[in-house]
Design an enzyme around this catalytic site. Structure first.
Site, PDB file in Angstrom:
ATOM      1  N   HIS A 124       3.765   1.219   2.338  1.00  0.00           N
ATOM      2  CA  HIS A 124       5.359   0.702   2.200  1.00  0.00           C
ATOM      3  C   HIS A 124       5.481   1.942   1.139  1.00  0.00           C
ATOM      4  CE1 HIS A 124       2.284  -2.433   3.234  1.00  0.00           C
ATOM      5  NE2 HIS A 124       3.212  -2.853   4.264  1.00  0.00           N
ATOM      6  N   HIS A 176       0.598  -1.186  -0.402  1.00  0.00           N
ATOM      7  CA  HIS A 176      -0.484  -0.239   0.109  1.00  0.00           C
ATOM      8  C   HIS A 176       1.212   1.424  -0.419  1.00  0.00           C
ATOM      9  CE1 HIS A 176       0.660   0.911   4.017  1.00  0.00           C
ATOM     10  NE2 HIS A 176       0.514  -0.740   4.823  1.00  0.00           N
ATOM     11  N   LYS A 233      -5.889   6.386   9.985  1.00  0.00           N
ATOM     12  CA  LYS A 233      -5.538   5.690   9.883  1.00  0.00           C
ATOM     13  C   LYS A 233      -5.635   4.735   9.153  1.00  0.00           C
ATOM     14  CE  LYS A 233      -2.597   2.224  12.756  1.00  0.00           C
ATOM     15  NZ  LYS A 233      -1.635   2.044  13.465  1.00  0.00           N
ATOM     16  N   CYS A 242      -2.935  -5.307  22.486  1.00  0.00           N
ATOM     17  CA  CYS A 242      -1.494  -4.435  21.800  1.00  0.00           C
ATOM     18  C   CYS A 242      -1.576  -3.072  21.679  1.00  0.00           C
ATOM     19  CB  CYS A 242      -0.644  -5.432  20.807  1.00  0.00           C
ATOM     20  SG  CYS A 242      -0.001  -4.718  19.459  1.00  0.00           S
ATOM     21  N   HIS A 264      -1.710  -3.007  16.959  1.00  0.00           N
ATOM     22  CA  HIS A 264      -2.612  -4.175  16.542  1.00  0.00           C
ATOM     23  C   HIS A 264      -4.657  -3.811  17.219  1.00  0.00           C
ATOM     24  CE1 HIS A 264       1.208  -4.532  15.567  1.00  0.00           C
ATOM     25  NE2 HIS A 264       0.283  -4.862  14.138  1.00  0.00           N
ATOM     26  N   CYS A 290       2.934  -7.701  16.104  1.00  0.00           N
ATOM     27  CA  CYS A 290       4.101  -6.941  15.958  1.00  0.00           C
ATOM     28  C   CYS A 290       5.545  -8.182  15.897  1.00  0.00           C
ATOM     29  CB  CYS A 290       4.404  -6.337  17.406  1.00  0.00           C
ATOM     30  SG  CYS A 290       3.280  -5.419  17.932  1.00  0.00           S
ATOM     31  N   CYS A 339       2.363 -11.175  20.334  1.00  0.00           N
ATOM     32  CA  CYS A 339       1.902 -10.130  19.732  1.00  0.00           C
ATOM     33  C   CYS A 339       2.372 -10.470  18.159  1.00  0.00           C
ATOM     34  CB  CYS A 339       1.751  -8.491  19.679  1.00  0.00           C
ATOM     35  SG  CYS A 339       0.889  -8.146  18.141  1.00  0.00           S
ATOM     36  N   LYS A 393      -7.675  -2.123   6.874  1.00  0.00           N
ATOM     37  CA  LYS A 393      -8.280  -3.120   6.202  1.00  0.00           C
ATOM     38  C   LYS A 393      -9.943  -3.004   6.445  1.00  0.00           C
ATOM     39  CE  LYS A 393      -5.199  -6.878   3.968  1.00  0.00           C
ATOM     40  NZ  LYS A 393      -4.800  -7.787   5.119  1.00  0.00           N
TER      41      LYS A 393
END
Ligand code: MSP
Length: 518
Positions: free
Chosen positions: A21, A18, A298, A144, A147, A129, A126, A301
Site C-alpha cells: 500500500h 503494508h 508475495k 479465484c 485469493h 475481489c 469472490c 498473512k
C-alpha cells in the site's frame, strides 16, 4: 499547466497498511510533489474503502461494529501516511456522509437514464475481489486465482449496469489514446478483457450484504462496493450533476489515477464506463503500477512476511522516512514488479543518499569553511560547463515524469551527482588549496554548491526532508519552480559556519535490522 490532480486507490480497511500500500502512496506523492514544482496547484487524493462483504465479515469475526472497526483501521492508514510524509491534499473515507449521499445520487441518475436496470442473476462471487467471476476466470481447482478460494454461488435480484453499451466507446478511447493506460503494454490486456464483457451487477441484496450504501428508494438493496469506491474520485471534489462545486470544476478530470495492476480492469473499464454514463470527461492517464514482493516472495498473512512501513523505520531507527520513500519510489521501472529486502534497502540508500549525495555536500561545505571560513568570494563565480548538465538533467527528469517514470527520473539525478563527484575527484580542491591556488579551489567548491541546489530541487519529491536540509545549508529556496531554476543561487558572501554544517542523511546501521528488531 495550471493544476494537477492525482489520485491513489483507496485501501480496504480490513487490515493494516503494508509496504505494498505504501509503495503506491509514495509513488503518487512523489508524482504530486514533482508536479507541484511545475504547476500552480497540485492536488492529491487518497483514502480508505470501507464497505462490502469483506469488511462486514472481518468486523463480525472481531466482534466490533463495522463503523467502529473502520474508524480504528482507517486511523492506521492515516498514521502510516503521516509517518511517510505523504503530502495528500484530502483523505476520503467511503463512510463519509457527503460521499454516501453523492453515490446514492449517482446511482439514481444512472437508473433514471436507463443505464442501470433490475435483473435476476446467479453468479460466482469472490469476496476477496469483491466481484463476480466467470468460470473461465477460475484456476484448475475452481478457485479465484488471486485469493485461492472457491467463490460463493450467489443468486439474487440485483441492479445491473449496462457496461456493454459503452464497450465500443472504451475500445476506441484506448486505441486512440496510446498513453491513456500507463505503461502502454497493459492496454492490450484491457482490450482483451473488453472482448468478453457483460453488464455487471451493481447492487447486492441487503440481507446478504448489509454493510454498504443503500439504494435510494429501494431499501432492500445495497450499492455494489466498487461503484461506491470508484466514485470517490469525484465525490471527494464535490461532484454533483446539477450543481458541481468549484473544486470539481477546477480539478476534474484527473491528470493521473495511480492504481495497482490487479485493479486495472475496474479502473480502465468499469470506471470509464461510469464516467461516460455520467457524461463526464475521462482521466488523462491511468497508471497501473506493479506488485511489491518481500525477499522475492508475495506478501501474505499466512506466510507471516507482511512488512509494514513503520516496522522498517523502527528496525533501522529512522527518524525520517526519506530513505524508505527513495527506495520504494525507485524500486522498479513503472509498471514492473519491485522487491523489498532489508539488505538491498540499506545498501542502496547508503550508497546513493549517504555516500554519493550527502557526502558530496558535506565535504564541499567543510572545505569552504576550512579554506575560506565559509565565504564565497567574487572571483569564485564561474560559468561551469557542468551547469549545462544541470539544465539537461532538469529537462530529462521532467520528460520522465511526463510519462510517470519515477525510477527512471531518479537515475538521472544519480548520474548528475556521480558526474559532480567525478568533477571533484578530477579537480582535487584539497590539492589546489595545498598548492595555494585558492581562486581555482574556490571555483571548484562554488561549482559543486551551485549544482547541489539543483540536486536539492530534483531530489525533493523523493526525499523532502533531505532536500530541505540541503537547501537550508545552501541558503537556497527549495520552493523554486523547476522552470525558474537558474545556476546563480549561491551568492557572494558568508554562506555557512562550521556549526551550521549537518549531515543531510545518516547511513543506515547495517546491524540494526539483523538484530531482530524487525
Ligand atoms: N479498495 C480497493 C481499491 C478501490 S479504488 C477505487 C483495493 N484495495 S486494496 O487495499 O486491496 O489495495 C489498495 C491498493 O494497494 C491497490 O492499488 C493495490 O494494487 C495496492 N497493493 C496492495 N498490495 C500490493 C503490493 N503487494 N504491491 C503493490 N501494490 C499493492 O483494491
Amino acid at each position: 499547466m495550471k493544476k494537477f490532480y492525482t489520485t491513489t486507490a483507496i485501501d480496504y480497511v480490513n487490515g493494516a497498511p503494508h509496504i505494498g500500500h505504501a509503495y503506491e502512496k509514495i509513488l503518487t506523492d512523489v508524482i504530486k510533489r514533482h508536479f507541484s514544482q511545475r504547476t500552480d496547484d497540485a492536488y492529491m487524493l487518497t483514502g480508505t474503502d470501507e464497505h462490502g462483504i469483506k469488511i462486514q465479515k472481518t468486523s463480525q469475526e472481531k466482534g466490533i461494529e463495522p463503523k467502529a472497526f473502520c474508524d480504528m483501521n482507517a486511523q492506521k492508514f492515516i498514521d502510516a501516511w503521516k509517518l511517510l510524509d505523504i503530502d495528500y491534499s484530502q483523505f476520503i473515507r467511503t463512510t463519509d456522509d457527503y460521499h454516501k449521499k453523492t453515490v446514492q445520487k449517482i446511482f439514481k441518475k444512472l437508473v433514471e437514464k436507463g443505464d442501470i436496470y433490475k435483473h435476476s442473476y446467479k453468479g460466482l462471487y469472490c469476496s476477496g475481489c469483491e466481484a463476480f467471476l466467470s468460470e473461465k476466470d477460475l484456476d484448475e481447482d475452481g478457485c479465484c486465482p488471486n485469493h485461492k478460494k472457491k467463490p460463493e454461488i450467489v443468486e439474487e435480484e440485483n441492479y445491473f449496469f449496462k457496461l456493454t453499451k459503452y464497450k465500443d466507446a472504451i475500445i476506441s478511447h484506448i486505441k486512440q489514446n496510446p498513453n491513456f493506460i500507463v505503461p502502454a503494454f497493459r492496454a492490450n490486456e484491457v482490450l482483451n478483457q473488453l472482448e468478453n464483457i457483460e453488464d455487471i451487477s451493481v447492487s447486492r441484496v441487503k440481507n446478504n450484504v448489509s454493510w454498504g450504501i443503500p439504494v435510494l428508494d429501494d431499501d432492500n438493496q445495497v450499492i455494489y462496493v466498487w461503484i461506491d469506491a470508484l466514485s470517490n474520485y469525484i465525490t471527494a471534489l464535490g461532484y454533483d450533476s446539477e450543481n458541481p462545486s468549484d473544486k470539481f470544476k477546477k480539478y476534474w478530470p484527473a491528470d493521473v489515477q495511480v492504481i495497482g495492476k490487479d485493479i486495472l480492469k475496474f479502473h480502465s473499464i468499469y470506471w470509464i464506463a461510469i464516467l461516460m454514463a455520467l457524461e463526464l470527461p475521462l482521466p488523462k492517464h491511468i497508471l497501473a503500477h506493479g506488485w511489491i514482493t518481500i525477499d522475492e516472495t508475495k506478501m501474505s498473512k499466512s506466510l507471516g512476511n507482511v512488512v509494514s512501513p513503520s516496522s522498517v523505520m523502527e528496525a533501522f531507527d529512522m527518524k525520517e522516512p526519506d530513505a524508505l520513500r527513495y527506495y520504494m519510489a525507485t524500486a522498479a521501472p513503472i509498471g514492473k514488479d519491485g522487491n523489498y529486502s532489508d539488505n538491498d534497502f540499506k545498501e542502496k540508500v547508503n550508497a546513493h543518499l549517504a555516500n554519493s549525495m550527502g557526502n558530496l555536500l558535506n565535504r564541499t561545505l567543510s572545505m569552504l569553511v576550512k579554506y575560506f571560513d565559509g565565504e564565497i568570494k567574487e572571483e569564485f563565480i564561474v560559468n561551469s560547463e557542468l551547469f549545462e548538465d544541470c539544465k539537461k538533467t532538469i529537462e530529462e527528469v521532467k520528460h520522465h515524469f511526463n510519462y510517470f517514470e519515477v525510477a527512471e527520473a531518479s537515475q538521472k539525478i544519480v548520474e548528475l551527482v556521480d558526474k559532480t563527484n567525478k568533477y571533484v575527484t578530477d579537480n582535487t580542491p584539497w590539492t589546489l588549496a595545498k598548492e595555494e591556488k585558492m581562486t581555482q579551489c574556490g571555483e571548484v567548491l562554488y561549482t559543486v554548491l551551485e549544482i547541489m541546489c539543483v540536486v536539492a530541487s530534483l531530489i525533493y519529491p523523493y526525499c523532502p526532508n533531505i532536500a530541505q536540509k540541503m537547501a537550508k545549508q545552501l541558503k537556497y529556496d527549495i520552493n523554486t519552480k523547476l522552470d525558474d531554476i537558474k545556476t546563480n543561487n549561491i551568492k557572494v558572501g558568508k554562506l555557512i559556519s562550521k556549526e551550521e554544517i549537518v549531515p543531510v542523511f545518516l547511513r543506515l546501521d547495517s546491524e540494526l535490522a539483523d538484530k531482530g528488531k524487525k
